[in-house]
Write a protein that holds these residues in place. Structure first.
Motif, PDB file in Angstrom:
ATOM      1  N   UNK A  30       0.854  -1.179   0.000  1.00  0.00           N
ATOM      2  CA  UNK A  30       0.000   0.000   0.000  1.00  0.00           C
ATOM      3  C   UNK A  30       0.894   1.235   0.000  1.00  0.00           C
ATOM      4  N   UNK A  31       0.703   2.093  -0.988  1.00  0.00           N
ATOM      5  CA  UNK A  31       1.329   3.412  -0.968  1.00  0.00           C
ATOM      6  C   UNK A  31       0.292   4.382  -0.428  1.00  0.00           C
ATOM      7  N   UNK A  32       0.618   5.015   0.691  1.00  0.00           N
ATOM      8  CA  UNK A  32      -0.413   5.792   1.366  1.00  0.00           C
ATOM      9  C   UNK A  32       0.207   6.850   2.266  1.00  0.00           C
ATOM     10  N   UNK A  51       4.219   7.008   2.572  1.00  0.00           N
ATOM     11  CA  UNK A  51       5.105   5.867   2.778  1.00  0.00           C
ATOM     12  C   UNK A  51       4.615   4.643   2.014  1.00  0.00           C
ATOM     13  N   UNK A  52       5.471   3.652   1.941  1.00  0.00           N
ATOM     14  CA  UNK A  52       5.142   2.362   1.346  1.00  0.00           C
ATOM     15  C   UNK A  52       5.013   1.339   2.467  1.00  0.00           C
ATOM     16  N   UNK A  53       3.874   0.652   2.518  1.00  0.00           N
ATOM     17  CA  UNK A  53       3.609  -0.363   3.541  1.00  0.00           C
ATOM     18  C   UNK A  53       3.501  -1.721   2.853  1.00  0.00           C
ATOM     19  N   UNK A  54       4.225  -2.717   3.381  1.00  0.00           N
ATOM     20  CA  UNK A  54       4.252  -4.048   2.769  1.00  0.00           C
ATOM     21  C   UNK A  54       3.893  -5.098   3.812  1.00  0.00           C
ATOM     22  N   UNK A  63       7.269  -0.703   6.965  1.00  0.00           N
ATOM     23  CA  UNK A  63       6.874   0.660   6.606  1.00  0.00           C
ATOM     24  C   UNK A  63       8.122   1.376   6.105  1.00  0.00           C
ATOM     25  N   UNK A  64       8.109   1.762   4.826  1.00  0.00           N
ATOM     26  CA  UNK A  64       9.257   2.418   4.204  1.00  0.00           C
ATOM     27  C   UNK A  64       8.968   3.891   3.941  1.00  0.00           C
ATOM     28  N   UNK A  65       9.965   4.742   4.222  1.00  0.00           N
ATOM     29  CA  UNK A  65       9.894   6.143   3.817  1.00  0.00           C
ATOM     30  C   UNK A  65      10.212   6.246   2.324  1.00  0.00           C
ATOM     31  N   UNK A  66      10.026   7.450   1.735  1.00  0.00           N
ATOM     32  CA  UNK A  66      10.319   7.606   0.310  1.00  0.00           C
ATOM     33  C   UNK A  66      11.790   7.435  -0.056  1.00  0.00           C
ATOM     34  N   UNK A  69      16.993   2.463   2.230  1.00  0.00           N
ATOM     35  CA  UNK A  69      16.654   1.062   1.957  1.00  0.00           C
ATOM     36  C   UNK A  69      16.099   0.331   3.168  1.00  0.00           C
ATOM     37  N   UNK A  70      16.234   0.902   4.367  1.00  0.00           N
ATOM     38  CA  UNK A  70      15.735   0.240   5.568  1.00  0.00           C
ATOM     39  C   UNK A  70      14.353   0.766   5.931  1.00  0.00           C
ATOM     40  N   UNK A  71      13.472  -0.100   6.435  1.00  0.00           N
ATOM     41  CA  UNK A  71      12.163   0.377   6.887  1.00  0.00           C
ATOM     42  C   UNK A  71      12.310   1.263   8.118  1.00  0.00           C
TER      43      UNK A  71
END
Length: 262
Positions: A30-32, A51-54, A63-66, A69-71
């Protein structure tokens, strides 16, 4: 293979796709604009941001920032992940009314991660199949094999390997060899760029043999070394051998921002 993609999905669509995907062992992203709360071994809060949530089938939630490489927040594999539509009754999250909520929890240690998806931009479900084993190339073991097969090409003319991984009181020497004049050669191999600590390690090994034979040579073998490391080796009468075949290409980091995916 099942795949789904929804642009700007409503809360009910997010809840359905995530719930069904988690049930079926799919990977969900989810990009949200989201807000994150963590409680467990410590506590943490991350204010709303894009952020990108996987969610992964093994219970991993990332949960990744824009950039980077690390959440910024995560729950490792083994967690239980659930999804619901937050009704706003939770006083600790007064602004989350109507937002889909991803909730991941582990019992050992007891910790949870809550991700409020305030504004979902893109939702995907991917029923992935990945049975392949990862095989790393250019390992230190492969360097050892290469040196054993090609001692003169890799270490110099006349070099002959006598013993691989000879034990000493300081540990195992990677290679004990002799040169064309039968002078002992102590060889230490490193997969990454040589460091000053590697020089110290090699010097300890070499000093053991120089007690009885001051002519003993010491070689530090690596894909690269800084000028400082090379200078220290020369000062200690040691040698640097570069194995260009195992050099890792240095590429400038190239990290996309979330906006590039919309």
């Amino acid at each position: 293979m099942t795949t789904e993609r929804h642009h700007a999905p409503d809360a009910q669509t997010v809840e359905r796709v995530v719930r069904e995907g988690l049930r079926d062992g799919a990977m969900i992203s989810v990009m949200a604009e989201c807000e994150v709360e963590y409680d467990g071994r410590s506590g943490g809060y991350l204010a709303p941001g894009d952020r990108l949530v996987v969610c992964k089938p093994d219970g991993t939630l990332l949960v990744h920032r824009p950039s980077g490489h690390k959440p910024v927040n995560w729950m490792p594999g083994g967690a239980t992940i659930k999804v619901e539509i937050e009704d706003g009754d939770d006083e600790s999250a007064p602004d989350a009314a109507g937002a889909p909520l991803l909730y991941a929890r582990r019992s050992n240690p007891n910790e949870y991660l809550r991700v409020f998806l305030h504004e979902p931009y893109l939702l995907t479900r991917f029923d992935a199949d990945d049975p392949a084993d990862y095989r790393e190339r250019g390992t230190e073991a492969e360097m050892h094999e290469y040196i054993e097969r090609n001692p003169e090409e890799s270490l110099g003319d006349g070099i002959r390997i006598v013993e691989h991984e000879r034990e000493t009181k300081y540990g195992f020497i990677d290679f004990f060899a002799r040169d064309a004049e039968a002078v002992p050669v102590v060889v230490e191999v490193k997969r990454r760029q040589a460091t000053l600590n590697n020089v110290d390690q090699l010097k300890r090994y070499v000093d053991l043999y120089r007690e009885s034979n001051p002519e003993v040579r010491g070689m530090l073998v690596a894909p690269s070394a800084s000028d400082r490391v090379k200078r220290t080796l020369r000062d200690d009468e040691l040698e640097f051998v570069r194995l260009a075949e195992f050099d890792v290409e240095k590429r400038e980091a190239s990290e996309k921002t979330l906006s590039e995916f919309f």
